[in-house]
Design a protein around this motif. Structure first.
Motif, PDB file in Angstrom:
ATOM      1  N   ILE A 121       3.875   2.323  -8.699  1.00 49.49           N
ATOM      2  CA  ILE A 121       3.336   2.747  -7.935  1.00 49.49           C
ATOM      3  C   ILE A 121       4.474   3.992  -6.346  1.00 49.49           C
ATOM      4  O   ILE A 121       2.714   4.615  -5.849  1.00 49.49           O
ATOM      5  CB  ILE A 121       2.366   1.578  -7.349  1.00 49.49           C
ATOM      6  CG1 ILE A 121       3.740   0.787  -6.223  1.00 49.49           C
ATOM      7  CG2 ILE A 121       1.481   1.020  -7.768  1.00 49.49           C
ATOM      8  CD1 ILE A 121       1.913  -1.003  -5.833  1.00 49.49           C
ATOM      9  N   PRO A 160       5.541   6.957  -4.380  1.00 45.59           N
ATOM     10  CA  PRO A 160       5.037   8.368  -4.803  1.00 45.59           C
ATOM     11  C   PRO A 160       6.790   8.796  -4.793  1.00 45.59           C
ATOM     12  O   PRO A 160       7.893   7.994  -4.715  1.00 45.59           O
ATOM     13  CB  PRO A 160       4.889   8.545  -3.085  1.00 45.59           C
ATOM     14  CG  PRO A 160       5.146   7.543  -1.938  1.00 45.59           C
ATOM     15  CD  PRO A 160       5.069   6.476  -3.616  1.00 45.59           C
ATOM     16  N   GLU A 199       1.023  -1.380  -0.242  1.00 44.32           N
ATOM     17  CA  GLU A 199      -0.027   0.407   0.070  1.00 44.32           C
ATOM     18  C   GLU A 199       0.497   0.985   0.135  1.00 44.32           C
ATOM     19  O   GLU A 199       2.136   0.991   0.333  1.00 44.32           O
ATOM     20  CB  GLU A 199      -0.777  -0.432   1.304  1.00 44.32           C
ATOM     21  CG  GLU A 199      -0.230   0.174   2.682  1.00 44.32           C
ATOM     22  CD  GLU A 199      -1.033  -0.305   3.683  1.00 44.32           C
ATOM     23  OE1 GLU A 199      -2.144  -1.277   3.466  1.00 44.32           O
ATOM     24  OE2 GLU A 199      -0.518   0.349   4.649  1.00 44.32           O
ATOM     25  N   ARG A 200       0.442   2.244  -0.427  1.00 42.52           N
ATOM     26  CA  ARG A 200       0.890   3.429  -0.952  1.00 42.52           C
ATOM     27  C   ARG A 200       2.054   4.224   0.796  1.00 42.52           C
ATOM     28  O   ARG A 200       3.233   4.783   0.669  1.00 42.52           O
ATOM     29  CB  ARG A 200       0.122   4.687  -0.738  1.00 42.52           C
ATOM     30  CG  ARG A 200       0.619   5.469  -1.652  1.00 42.52           C
ATOM     31  CD  ARG A 200      -0.837   6.781  -1.676  1.00 42.52           C
ATOM     32  NE  ARG A 200      -0.095   7.869  -3.129  1.00 42.52           N
ATOM     33  CZ  ARG A 200       1.036   7.932  -3.619  1.00 42.52           C
ATOM     34  NH1 ARG A 200       1.018   7.131  -4.552  1.00 42.52           N
ATOM     35  NH2 ARG A 200       1.022   9.222  -3.368  1.00 42.52           N
TER      36      ARG A 200
END
Ligand code: 4NP
Length: 156
Positions: free
Chosen positions: A99, A101, A75-76
């Motif tokens: 994906i 950031p 997950e982020r």
């Protein structure tokens, strides 16, 4: 200093990355180093499941119980919670980069790049093969875990 945090990432988080997490924890414990270790998958199909029974078996052969682990998808927030994210194969690394950031904390790296002479190599997915593939996976992630812990010892 805060404990260094390592996340190991494969595709399903049921075969390879749980073994990498376990090998790294064991190597760190043997060296007397406190670490945070976790694993995840780029895919979420197996979320909530135990590791594959063949991974559980190979870990048990080395005295480690991984049956309590449960799969989850990357997950982020992982890109900020972890210092290091180790991809088990180049496709996993490419998916992570896609994906990630722009200004995450984690350093993304291919796991076997930690092992001299094994740069660029994949820990191949043993899912569709026999038990010998899982033994090989263990040997590879164990070698990488030892080197990662050596790097921690040297930079401490
Ligand atoms: P892993 O292996 O990425 O090492 O956990 C796999 C397990 C399951 C699947 C793919 C890879 N699958 O497609 O279901």
């Amino acid at each position: 200093m805060a404990e260094p945090a390592f996340l190991f990432v494969c595709l399903g988080n049921i075969c390879r990355s749980p073994l990498a997490e376990a090998a790294f924890r064991a190597a760190a414990a043997a060296a007397g180093i406190s670490v945070i270790a976790d694993s995840a998958g780029t895919g979420g199909w197996h979320a909530g499941e135990k590791p594959d029974r063949r991974s559980i078996a190979v870990a048990a052969q080395h005295g480690i119980d991984i049956s309590g682990l449960r799969a989850r998808q990357v997950e982020r927030g992982d890109f900020d919670r972890f210092d290091h994210i180790l991809a088990l194969d180049p496709q996993n690394l490419a998916d992570l980069r896609r994906i990630a950031p722009a200004n995450g904390r984690a350093r993304l790296r291919l796991l076997l790049d930690a092992v001299p002479g094994w740069q660029g190599r994949a820990v191949d997915d043993p899912y569709y093969g026999g038990p010998e593939g899982f033994a090989r996976t263990w040997d590879e992630v164990r070698a990488a875990a030892d080197r990662l812990v050596e790097e921690l010892v040297q930079t401490r």
